[in-house]
Design a protein around this motif. Sequence first.
Motif, PDB file in Angstrom:
ATOM      1  N   UNK A   1      -7.039   3.544  -4.746  1.00 17.40           N
ATOM      2  CA  UNK A   1      -6.185   3.716  -5.926  1.00 17.40           C
ATOM      3  C   UNK A   1      -6.546   2.626  -6.915  1.00 17.40           C
ATOM      4  N   UNK A   2      -6.536   2.983  -8.175  1.00 20.65           N
ATOM      5  CA  UNK A   2      -6.868   2.008  -9.216  1.00 20.65           C
ATOM      6  C   UNK A   2      -5.734   0.987  -9.355  1.00 20.65           C
ATOM      7  N   UNK A   3      -6.093  -0.276  -9.525  1.00 22.71           N
ATOM      8  CA  UNK A   3      -5.088  -1.301  -9.789  1.00 22.71           C
ATOM      9  C   UNK A   3      -5.696  -2.403 -10.658  1.00 22.71           C
TER      10      UNK A   3
ATOM     11  N   UNK B   1       2.600  -7.192  -3.556  1.00 28.80           N
ATOM     12  CA  UNK B   1       2.056  -6.983  -4.901  1.00 28.80           C
ATOM     13  C   UNK B   1       0.838  -6.061  -4.787  1.00 28.80           C
ATOM     14  N   UNK B   2       0.990  -4.786  -5.156  1.00 24.56           N
ATOM     15  CA  UNK B   2      -0.102  -3.835  -4.950  1.00 24.56           C
ATOM     16  C   UNK B   2      -1.282  -4.034  -5.903  1.00 24.56           C
ATOM     17  N   UNK B   3      -1.140  -4.891  -6.888  1.00 20.86           N
ATOM     18  CA  UNK B   3      -2.191  -4.996  -7.907  1.00 20.86           C
ATOM     19  C   UNK B   3      -3.410  -5.790  -7.441  1.00 20.86           C
TER      20      UNK B   3
ATOM     21  N   UNK C   1       0.838  -1.206   0.000  1.00 20.05           N
ATOM     22  CA  UNK C   1       0.000   0.000   0.000  1.00 20.05           C
ATOM     23  C   UNK C   1       0.874   1.258   0.000  1.00 20.05           C
ATOM     24  N   UNK C   2       1.898   1.241   0.853  1.00 23.42           N
ATOM     25  CA  UNK C   2       2.813   2.394   0.912  1.00 23.42           C
ATOM     26  C   UNK C   2       3.493   2.604  -0.436  1.00 23.42           C
ATOM     27  N   UNK C   3       3.933   1.492  -1.033  1.00 19.34           N
ATOM     28  CA  UNK C   3       4.653   1.600  -2.307  1.00 19.34           C
ATOM     29  C   UNK C   3       3.737   2.192  -3.380  1.00 19.34           C
ATOM     30  N   UNK C   4       2.479   1.770  -3.376  1.00 24.12           N
ATOM     31  CA  UNK C   4       1.550   2.275  -4.395  1.00 24.12           C
ATOM     32  C   UNK C   4       1.267   3.765  -4.182  1.00 24.12           C
TER      33      UNK C   4
END
Length: 343
Positions: free
Chosen positions: A277-279, A312-314, A251-254
Amino acid sequence: MTSSPLSDLGLDLPVLAAPMAGGPTTPDLVVAAAGCGGLGLLAGGYRSVESLGDQIEDVRARTSVFGVNVFAPHPLPVDPALYRAYREALRADADRFGVELPPGPVEDDDAWSDKVDLLLASPVPLVSFTFGLPARAVVDALRRAGSVVMQTVTSVEEALLAADAGVDALAVQDAAAGGHYGTLTPDRAPSPVPAGGLLPAVRTAVDLPLVAAGGITRAGQVAAALRDGAQAVMVGTVLLRADEAGTSAAHRAALAGPDRGDTVVTRAFTGRPARALRNTFIDSHDASAPSGYPALHHLTSPLRRAAAARTDPEFVNLWAGTGYREATDEPAGDILRRLVPPP
Ligand SMILES: Cc1cc2nc3c(=O)[nH]c(=O)nc-3n(C[C@H](O)[C@H](O)[C@H](O)COP(=O)(O)O)c2cc1C
């Protein structure tokens, strides 16, 4: 701050650190909010009663200014056929992450009555509710136990209902807010925003202290909310990258990574509308996701956990409000103090 149940909580800064269930809120974040003169709320949602009790005692040992947020039950049962179809649509992703998805809908109430019992047995200064409106008897019992009771509302109609239920204060959540909308009608399109904005409309309709929430990241917005009749503001997204937050690495990375464009409102993760956030997960599944909370929350949870474990933020619910670009890696106290500059 004009005298009211909210001001009696002893805030020096009119700023609340929003409860953020699922990891971001930690006892350290709540204590940091109190440390700079504001107030933080522990997030009771998705947490066992035992764990919530431990967090309360941890915070209580360090500050007397804090609150606890609980999801009030508001079941939105899923149509079993739509559940099966959505589970099928997620199968390829589940296989890729090597996880099993619950075969049938899990409908629970997040241990509602045990959490209320905990808060009655061990009262805290502020209790807030979202998703549902508790019965008046629950509100009265908590108030008798000494807690200030606050309800999240997203429209004038909800504000009037909450006032009727006897709460002390309202968190007026604007559509810009990150995470779930606290609406009482999650299966309907949101009520149109009143001309002039939600906060002034609620101010006119209801004579209760108001806390403005949603999309607030700058001092100018705080000043505007206070001018419009709020006694305080509540911020979530701007704290997601704070040192004390428990936000996952994915989440932080995104939040910090390449711009993901505008946030979107989706029920793909939990069956209730939430801003994120869109993923890839949203792009793949938003269109086919049925309404149904908490069944969809439980359905997608193994997938989200596996993705988070791989950073994996996706395939993770990247809850974020429209102001996500203003979230910074800093101590929470610095972020909160910047929202209310000294006169
Ligand atoms: C990651 C995240 C988790 C959230 N979890 C909760 C929650 O558990 N309970 C709740 O009442 N609100 C929750 N919210 C909504 C906040 O209370 C608040 O309305 C919102 O953060 C304000 O908008 P902002 O994010 O733009 O500051 C959450 C928000 C975020 C961003």
